[in-house]
Scaffold this motif. Structure first.
Motif, PDB file in Angstrom:
ATOM      1  N   THR A  82      48.754  34.472  59.449  1.00  0.00           N
ATOM      2  CA  THR A  82      48.634  33.127  58.912  1.00  0.00           C
ATOM      3  C   THR A  82      49.203  32.869  60.647  1.00  0.00           C
ATOM      4  N   GLU A 101      40.235  29.720  59.137  1.00  0.00           N
ATOM      5  CA  GLU A 101      40.526  29.134  58.059  1.00  0.00           C
ATOM      6  C   GLU A 101      41.505  27.848  58.874  1.00  0.00           C
ATOM      7  N   VAL A 103      44.111  25.360  58.061  1.00  0.00           N
ATOM      8  CA  VAL A 103      44.796  24.555  57.552  1.00  0.00           C
ATOM      9  C   VAL A 103      45.872  23.574  57.729  1.00  0.00           C
ATOM     10  N   THR A 108      41.629  22.848  53.747  1.00  0.00           N
ATOM     11  CA  THR A 108      41.696  23.656  54.494  1.00  0.00           C
ATOM     12  C   THR A 108      40.003  23.957  55.021  1.00  0.00           C
ATOM     13  N   THR A 110      37.183  25.286  56.541  1.00  0.00           N
ATOM     14  CA  THR A 110      36.527  26.714  57.140  1.00  0.00           C
ATOM     15  C   THR A 110      35.380  27.374  58.080  1.00  0.00           C
ATOM     16  N   LYS A 128      44.226  30.279  60.039  1.00  0.00           N
ATOM     17  CA  LYS A 128      44.519  31.549  58.989  1.00  0.00           C
ATOM     18  C   LYS A 128      42.805  32.259  58.733  1.00  0.00           C
TER      19      LYS A 128
END
Length: 148
Positions: A82, A101, A103, A108, A110, A128
Motif C-alpha cells: 500500500t 484497491e 483508497v 475503498t 475495488t 493497495k
C-alpha cells in the motif's frame, strides 16, 4: 516507401540477426507508421520506490515519450503493498489479475480482473493490493512523472 540508406539498413539487420543468434525475442515492435505492439508478458519488471523498502511494487512504462508523446501506458504489479500517491494527471487502470484497491477519503474502491478504474487528476489516494494486483495504466499526459 521509407527511404533508408544502405548503412542504416545494415545496422538494423545486424541487430536483428545478433538478437536471433542469442535467442532473444523482441518485446516491442514499432511499425514505421507509428503503430506499435508490446509483448506485455515479457517486459522487465522495474522496482518502484514507494518510500517503503518492504513494498513489492514494480512498474514499467510500455512506450517512451518519443514513441507516444501525448498519452502514456505502462504495467504495474503489486504484492501485499500500500502506498500514498497524488495524481497530477488523469489515469485509467485495467486490472489484468488480482484485486486493486484505491483508497480515497476513507473509502475503498475495488477493481478486480477485467475491471477498469478512472482516477481523475488531483486525486490523493492510496494504491493497495492486499494480496496481488497486476494492471495496465493509461495516463494523460504521457510525461506523468514530470507533472506538478
Amino acid at each position: 516507401m521509407i527511404n533508408i540508406d544502405e548503412l542504416e539498413l545494415e545496422k538494423i539487420i545486424r541487430k536483428v540477426i545478433e538478437k536471433e543468434l542469442r535467442g532473444e525475442k523482441s518485446i516491442k515492435y514499432v511499425d514505421p507508421s507509428g503503430v506499435a505492439v508490446v509483448k506485455a508478458e515479457k517486459i522487465e519488471k522495474v522496482k518502484f520506490d514507494t518510500g517503503n523498502p518492504q513494498d513489492q511494487v514494480y512498474v514499467t512504462d510500455l512506450f517512451s515519450l518519443e514513441e507516444s508523446p501525448r498519452i502514456g501506458a505502462g504495467m504495474m504489479e503489486m504484492t501485499k503493498s500500500t502506498f500514498d500517491w497524488t495524481l497530477n494527471y488523469d489515469e485509467i487502470d485495467y486490472v489484468i489479475e488480482g484485486k486493486l484497491e484505491i483508497v480515497i477519503d476513507g473509502r475503498t474502491i475495488t477493481g478486480e480482473k477485467g475491471d477498469v478504474l478512472l482516477i481523475p487528476k488531483g486525486s490523493s489516494i492510496k494504491f493497495k493490493a492486499t494480496e496481488y494486483a497486476k494492471f495496465i495504466y493509461v495516463v494523460y499526459p504521457a510525461n506523468w512523472m514530470e507533472q506538478k
